[in-house]
Design a protein around this motif. Structure first.
Motif, mmCIF file in Angstrom:
data_model
loop_
_atom_site.group_PDB
_atom_site.id
_atom_site.type_symbol
_atom_site.label_atom_id
_atom_site.label_comp_id
_atom_site.label_asym_id
_atom_site.label_seq_id
_atom_site.Cartn_x
_atom_site.Cartn_y
_atom_site.Cartn_z
ATOM 1 N N GLN A 85 46.268 44.684 35.067
ATOM 2 C CA GLN A 85 46.485 44.390 36.526
ATOM 3 C C GLN A 85 46.952 45.842 37.036
ATOM 4 O O GLN A 85 46.552 45.951 38.069
ATOM 5 N N SER A 91 48.794 44.871 43.736
ATOM 6 C CA SER A 91 48.910 43.373 43.586
ATOM 7 C C SER A 91 49.856 42.665 44.469
ATOM 8 O O SER A 91 50.835 43.383 45.212
ATOM 9 N N VAL A 111 45.043 42.451 43.036
ATOM 10 C CA VAL A 111 45.401 41.187 41.907
ATOM 11 C C VAL A 111 46.121 40.166 42.960
ATOM 12 O O VAL A 111 46.972 40.355 43.824
ATOM 13 N N TYR A 156 48.361 35.441 37.827
ATOM 14 C CA TYR A 156 47.658 36.230 38.990
ATOM 15 C C TYR A 156 46.512 36.917 38.119
ATOM 16 O O TYR A 156 46.479 36.843 36.932
ATOM 17 N N PHE A 158 42.906 39.853 38.474
ATOM 18 C CA PHE A 158 42.421 40.914 39.099
ATOM 19 C C PHE A 158 41.206 40.629 39.620
ATOM 20 O O PHE A 158 40.084 40.074 39.280
#
Length: 212
Positions: A85, A91, A111, A156, A158
């Motif tokens: 990530q 993110s 992300v 989470y 990508f």
């Protein structure tokens, strides 16, 4: 072959080191950014919160050194879990401004939380899940049958900007990016070092590949 495992203060270092030793590789634990040039290829582990990992990288001077090695000298890099990530532009984990916490920017994309992507299954996604290649090319998945299970732990995921950077996906209510590649940069959302024989084969493919 000198395989550098980046120690920036976080990550599943022990299991990565043991996996490499099982492959008869003597890993080098790199705990200073200025020592990156002394190895042939790099593994960037990561666990926990993206924002925390990004802050530790920045505090240790790693982003500039990694860009010099990867973009300047073509040093192969494999990011694992949050390490993958961190390859993204940003993110949303740990970010309150809606812009996201900046990543390394090696693989364009963001992300996002699994819920944001439409996942209605239990989060975090923990456990074994089948991985499907996005293309027929070998490389990182050479000798690994399509649909092989790998071990995931994440909330989470990508989302690469360019779909051609996606090497493999997994189905967890929604399509999740399981592996990416852009140039000499690779990443896996799953943990190869915890994925038994298939994970060891993937690590061997990275280490023994023509780029490494």
């Amino acid at each position: 072959m000198r395989v550098g495992v980046i120690d920036y203060g976080v990550g599943n270092l022990g299991s990565v080191l043991r996996a490499l030793e099982e492959l008869r590789v003597a890993p080098v634990l790199v705990n200073r950014a200025l020592d990156l040039h002394a190895v042939d290829c790099l593994i960037l582990p990561g666990v926990g919160n993206f924002a925390d990992c990004a802050r530790l990288l920045e505090a240790g001077g790693w982003p500039t050194a990694l860009r010099d090695e990867v973009l300047g000298y073509g040093r192969p890099l494999l990011g694992v879990c949050v390490g993958m990530q961190l390859l993204a532009d940003a993110s949303m984990e740990g970010s309150d401004d809606g812009q996201g916490t900046p990543g390394l920017g090696f693989v364009p994309g963001r992300v996002e939380h699994l819920r944001t992507l439409g996942c209605t299954l239990r989060v975090p996604h923990v456990g074994w899940n089948g991985v499907t290649r996005a293309s027929e090319t070998g490389g990182l998945f050479d000798g690994i049958p399509d649909g092989t299970d790998f071990y995931f732990v994440h909330s989470y995921a990508f989302v690469p900007q360019d779909p051609s950077d996606v090497l493999a996906t997994a189905d967890y209510g929604v399509s999740v990016t399981a592996a990416v590649r852009r140039g000499r940069v690779w990443g896996t959302q799953f943990h190869p070092e915890k994925s038994s024989r298939a994970g060891f084969r993937l690590l061997r493919n990275f280490i023994s590949g023509p780029s490494c």
